[in-house]
Design a protein around this motif. Structure first.
Motif: not given
Length: 458
Positions: A7-13
């Motif tokens: 989920k955090q990755l989806s906020e970065m890419i």
């Protein structure tokens, strides 16, 4: 290294597919090669000219990576596996690194230049490590793929990151600088490498100066002040960064006032400081690299009085001015990692100046990527050799023949030999290998002259 939930990755890419079923899964680290997989990491399949990492995605997940990226235009994504579909996997890797860099509370030192980048990186890292937790570019991870991977390897508590930025053409340093957002930058020098791509030293200078484009507000610019191509540009700099210069002349912020060269390194003093510094690295040209590292360290609160402590434990990346012992007591300077006219001249100057040797032998191979004037560059290297300082010159490679052609104008015919076979070269060198003999091995990386070094050690 990076540790984030999906989920955090989806906020970065930008992720295109539905990932909610595994959004709480955590990745730790990033990898692009199934031969070096890290358990629990994010696998990023890169598409190259002759390969496509997507064919290894299922294998990577089966071997223990937590998730993988998948490029949108690649057919048949394995929807039953934890994959994140993105527009472009390489761009996603780069964006992830850029986002992660800005989430970290650290300072970044960016280093570029025609020669000395890796040596300077090693020096800066050693000096900053006196006070901070430091991570640096490992190996040659200094391009549009390597730099993002380096950033994603940074620990959360790292305080300083020293990043090398390489290039082969325009725009590449600009991209790397904007990705890394350095707080300080070093430009080591402007040489002749990449003339084939950039056409002139002026073009090389402009490309190296792209490192300023990502510099943070109120940053620091440290550059070789004896280079007119840099001086001319930066004399008209109107940004908010603070400028510092290093070099041999008194017009620089820092310059050497005394230098003593030995085969254990150099002793030197600098302006306005009484300390005598010992640099355990061969070559007076490496004093220039050391001066730039000293300026950076001092700007980040490492006093000049502690610099010797940092130099004491310095060990450079392999094949850069390594002094080794070969069979029969011969001494070898292994500088086979890379070569340009500037670095070859510096290495020859070192060999010429070192005392205590009865015989000095140069083993010189092709210098690559020098453009249409490559023959002249090689010829001039040979022609500039001093017959009273060099005893033998052995050349290897097609362009090495041009060095030999120039050398025959100043040395005797029996002092110069050309080779096309490394084993023959090694056998001839072994005939000269005696105590008090010094052999320099220097060429561009593609010539693989480290094989000659190994041959002399056995």
């Amino acid at each position: 290294m990076i540790q984030r939930t999906i989920k955090q990755l989806s906020e970065m890419i930008s992720v295109i597919n539905d990932y909610q079923s595994f959004e709480n899964k955590t990745i730790q680290g990033v990898c692009i090669d199934t031969r070096n997989l890290v358990m629990g990491s994010l696998y990023v399949p890169i598409i190259g000219q002759n390969f496509d990492g997507h064919q290894f995605v299922e294998e990577a997940i089966n071997q223990g990576v937590a998730a993988a990226l998948w490029q949108r235009n690649v057919p048949n994504p394995p929807v039953h596996l934890p994959i994140l579909i993105v527009e472009d996997t390489l761009e996603a890797l780069q964006q992830l690194a850029k986002s992660y860099r800005h989430q970290l509370n650290l300072k970044v030192i960016g280093i570029t230049g025609s020669n000395g980048k890796t040596t300077t990186k090693d020096m800066v890292t050693n000096l900053l490590s006196l006070q901070y937790k430091v991570q640096k570019t490992e190996g040659n991870y200094n391009n549009h793929i390597g730099l993002p991977l380096t950033i994603l390897q940074l620990e959360e508590d790292t305080e300083m990151s020293v990043l090398e930025m390489g290039m082969s053409g325009r725009g590449e340093i600009d991209f790397l600088s904007r990705l890394a957002s350095p707080d300080a930058v070093i430009i080591t020098n402007i040489g002749e490498s990449h003339l084939l791509d950039l056409g002139s030293r002026e073009g090389i200078a402009e490309a190296k100066l792209e490192i300023l484009n990502g510099l943070k507000a109120n940053g620091k610019i440290i550059y070789f002040g004896d280079e007119p191509l840099l001086r001319d540009k930066l004399d008209h700099y109107d940004g908010d960064a603070t400028l510092f210069t290093f070099g041999k002349t008194e017009s620089n912020t820092i310059y050497p006032t005394e230098i003593t060269t030995t085969d254990s390194g150099s002793y030197f003093k600098v302006n306005n400081i009484d300390e005598v510094y010992h640099l355990p690295v061969l070559g007076t040209h490496n004093i220039m690299n050391a001066l730039s590292a000293m300026l950076v360290a001092n700007e980040f609160h490492i006093p000049f009085s502690k610099i010797n402590e940092g130099f004491k434990s310095l060990k450079l990346t392999n094949m850069r001015m390594e002094l080794l012992e070969g069979a029969n007591g011969v001494k070898i300077i292994n500088d086979a990692y890379n070569a340009s006219p500037t670095s070859v001249k510096a290495a020859i100057e070192l060999v010429s100046s070192l005392p205590g040797y009865e015989k000095k032998v140069l083993v010189l191979g092709d210098m690559l990527e020098l453009g249409p004037d490559e023959v002249d560059f090689h010829y001039e290297i040979g022609k500039a050799l001093h017959p009273e300082k060099i005893d033998l010159v052995y050349t290897f490679g097609k362009l090495g023949n041009e060095i030999a052609r120039g050398a025959r104008e100043t040395l005797q015919e029996n002092q110069v030999q050309t080779f096309t076979n490394k084993q023959t070269l090694i056998e001839e060198l072994k005939k000269q290998s005696k105590p008090n003999t010094l052999v320099l091995v220097k060429a561009s990386r593609g010539m693989k002259l480290e094989e000659v070094v190994v041959g002399l050690q056995t």
